[in-house]
Design a protein around this motif. Sequence first.
Motif, PDB file in Angstrom:
ATOM      1  N   GLY A  14      37.396  48.562  42.518  1.00  0.00           N
ATOM      2  CA  GLY A  14      36.719  47.177  42.115  1.00  0.00           C
ATOM      3  C   GLY A  14      37.412  46.615  40.944  1.00  0.00           C
ATOM      4  O   GLY A  14      36.801  45.726  40.440  1.00  0.00           O
ATOM      5  N   LYS A  15      38.459  47.232  40.620  1.00  0.00           N
ATOM      6  CA  LYS A  15      39.301  46.563  39.475  1.00  0.00           C
ATOM      7  C   LYS A  15      39.712  45.326  39.411  1.00  0.00           C
ATOM      8  O   LYS A  15      39.427  44.480  38.607  1.00  0.00           O
ATOM      9  CB  LYS A  15      40.471  47.780  38.901  1.00  0.00           C
ATOM     10  N   THR A  16      40.689  45.095  40.440  1.00  0.00           N
ATOM     11  CA  THR A  16      41.299  43.684  40.664  1.00  0.00           C
ATOM     12  C   THR A  16      40.293  42.825  40.831  1.00  0.00           C
ATOM     13  O   THR A  16      40.362  41.589  40.412  1.00  0.00           O
ATOM     14  CB  THR A  16      42.137  44.007  41.870  1.00  0.00           C
ATOM     15  N   THR A  17      39.211  43.156  41.592  1.00  0.00           N
ATOM     16  CA  THR A  17      38.279  42.045  42.167  1.00  0.00           C
ATOM     17  C   THR A  17      37.371  41.398  40.950  1.00  0.00           C
ATOM     18  O   THR A  17      37.135  40.571  40.532  1.00  0.00           O
ATOM     19  CB  THR A  17      37.017  42.709  43.259  1.00  0.00           C
ATOM     20  N   ALA A  37      48.884  44.252  36.510  1.00  0.00           N
ATOM     21  CA  ALA A  37      50.000  45.616  36.154  1.00  0.00           C
ATOM     22  C   ALA A  37      49.724  46.480  37.273  1.00  0.00           C
ATOM     23  O   ALA A  37      49.825  47.712  36.903  1.00  0.00           O
ATOM     24  CB  ALA A  37      49.520  46.051  34.797  1.00  0.00           C
ATOM     25  N   ASP A  38      49.275  46.121  38.533  1.00  0.00           N
ATOM     26  CA  ASP A  38      49.246  47.004  39.777  1.00  0.00           C
ATOM     27  C   ASP A  38      50.668  46.620  40.367  1.00  0.00           C
ATOM     28  O   ASP A  38      50.769  45.402  40.818  1.00  0.00           O
ATOM     29  CB  ASP A  38      48.161  46.525  40.458  1.00  0.00           C
ATOM     30  N   PRO A  39      51.613  47.579  40.601  1.00  0.00           N
ATOM     31  CA  PRO A  39      52.699  47.350  41.293  1.00  0.00           C
ATOM     32  C   PRO A  39      52.809  46.611  42.696  1.00  0.00           C
ATOM     33  O   PRO A  39      53.704  46.138  43.250  1.00  0.00           O
ATOM     34  CB  PRO A  39      53.368  48.868  41.421  1.00  0.00           C
ATOM     35  N   HIS A  41      50.953  44.315  43.117  1.00  0.00           N
ATOM     36  CA  HIS A  41      50.783  42.693  42.671  1.00  0.00           C
ATOM     37  C   HIS A  41      49.714  42.127  43.463  1.00  0.00           C
ATOM     38  O   HIS A  41      50.028  40.764  43.923  1.00  0.00           O
ATOM     39  CB  HIS A  41      51.824  42.125  42.640  1.00  0.00           C
ATOM     40  N   PRO A  42      48.519  42.416  43.496  1.00  0.00           N
ATOM     41  CA  PRO A  42      47.561  41.640  44.303  1.00  0.00           C
ATOM     42  C   PRO A  42      47.303  40.222  43.629  1.00  0.00           C
ATOM     43  O   PRO A  42      46.837  39.211  44.211  1.00  0.00           O
ATOM     44  CB  PRO A  42      46.244  42.529  44.375  1.00  0.00           C
ATOM     45  N   ILE A  43      47.281  40.088  42.002  1.00  0.00           N
ATOM     46  CA  ILE A  43      46.795  38.784  41.605  1.00  0.00           C
ATOM     47  C   ILE A  43      47.708  37.786  41.698  1.00  0.00           C
ATOM     48  O   ILE A  43      47.655  36.847  41.896  1.00  0.00           O
ATOM     49  CB  ILE A  43      46.461  39.149  40.121  1.00  0.00           C
ATOM     50  N   ILE A  83      43.836  42.755  31.697  1.00  0.00           N
ATOM     51  CA  ILE A  83      44.663  43.419  32.434  1.00  0.00           C
ATOM     52  C   ILE A  83      44.049  44.293  33.602  1.00  0.00           C
ATOM     53  O   ILE A  83      43.291  44.764  33.566  1.00  0.00           O
ATOM     54  CB  ILE A  83      45.283  44.393  31.365  1.00  0.00           C
ATOM     55  N   ASP A  84      44.842  43.855  34.870  1.00  0.00           N
ATOM     56  CA  ASP A  84      44.195  44.506  35.875  1.00  0.00           C
ATOM     57  C   ASP A  84      45.552  45.750  36.265  1.00  0.00           C
ATOM     58  O   ASP A  84      46.742  45.493  36.293  1.00  0.00           O
ATOM     59  CB  ASP A  84      44.369  43.602  37.192  1.00  0.00           C
ATOM     60  N   LEU A  85      44.788  47.048  36.248  1.00  0.00           N
ATOM     61  CA  LEU A  85      45.828  48.151  36.392  1.00  0.00           C
ATOM     62  C   LEU A  85      45.834  48.864  37.597  1.00  0.00           C
ATOM     63  O   LEU A  85      44.731  48.591  38.372  1.00  0.00           O
ATOM     64  CB  LEU A  85      45.351  49.275  35.188  1.00  0.00           C
ATOM     65  N   GLU A  86      46.540  49.653  37.871  1.00  0.00           N
ATOM     66  CA  GLU A  86      46.618  50.147  39.213  1.00  0.00           C
ATOM     67  C   GLU A  86      45.728  51.493  39.388  1.00  0.00           C
ATOM     68  O   GLU A  86      45.156  51.889  38.197  1.00  0.00           O
ATOM     69  CB  GLU A  86      48.167  50.699  39.305  1.00  0.00           C
TER      70      GLU A  86
HETATM   71 MG    MG Z   1      43.520  46.661  42.292  1.00  0.00          MG
END
Ligand code: MG
Length: 231
Positions: A14-17, A37-39, A41-43, A83-86
Amino acid sequence: MPVIAFANSKGGSGKTTSALLLACALAETKATTIIDADPRHPITAWAAMPGTPERLSVVTNQSEKTILDEIEAASTRDPFVIIDLEGTASRLMSYAISQADLVIIPMKEQQQDALAALDVIQEIHRDMKATRRKIPYAVLFTQSRAAVKSRTARHIASQFRDNPAIDTFDVEIHERDAFAAIFAIGGAVSALDASKVNGLDKALENVEGLRAEVIRKLRALQDGETGRAVA
Ligand SMILES: [Mg+2]
Ligand SMILES: Nc1ncnc2c1ncn2[C@@H]1O[C@H](COP(=O)(O)OP(=O)(O)OP(=O)(O)O)[C@@H](O)[C@H]1O
């Protein structure tokens, strides 16, 4: 100025959300940067759709070599940096943690997420040693049921909530249509059409609860220590 990193090496926790929900809520009143910062790139993909809030800037991380510069540039420019991490432990993750004023560890009330959350907490403690500074962190339960919880969910949550060494958010991010919908159609939850998305009012209340508790935590940290100023 505060830098808030979302970290959990378990995929799908649930990081990105939650990072995007918080970033959009903060951006309603203050300039906010979210560093993707997730390769995968969802955001960045979300921001390519219409409706990105005016005060929200999206920075697409290039690599672990650039993350420190990206954080520095964003935090000198904007009152809030998210920061959104992978979903894997990496050097990039510890670089981001080393710069954070608050690390939020999102987790589902499930065993695998719980174990990964404990790994992240250990990583944060190693980063504290390496940087010789306190790095505050708190666990955020996500994708939880708004109604009655299962026995397992209650058990896992209580292991964290009853542990005096681990800070947890009172607010939980519930499983909601609205929180998945923004990734399909772009924009913030506040811009969704109530006639098309179930439970939008509850979703908005939930996001406001997260925003308010993050601000309370940052203020408490600022009062208690030499933390950076909260806008
Ligand atoms: Mg994510
Ligand atoms: N609160 C929620 N309500 C509804 N759906 C959610 C919620 N949180 C997450 N999801 C959905 O669960 C999936 C995983 O969530 P998300 O991408 O936020 O996790 P993540 O920790 O960023 O994953 P990864 O480690 O792969 O980056 C996504 O499909 C997302 O839409």
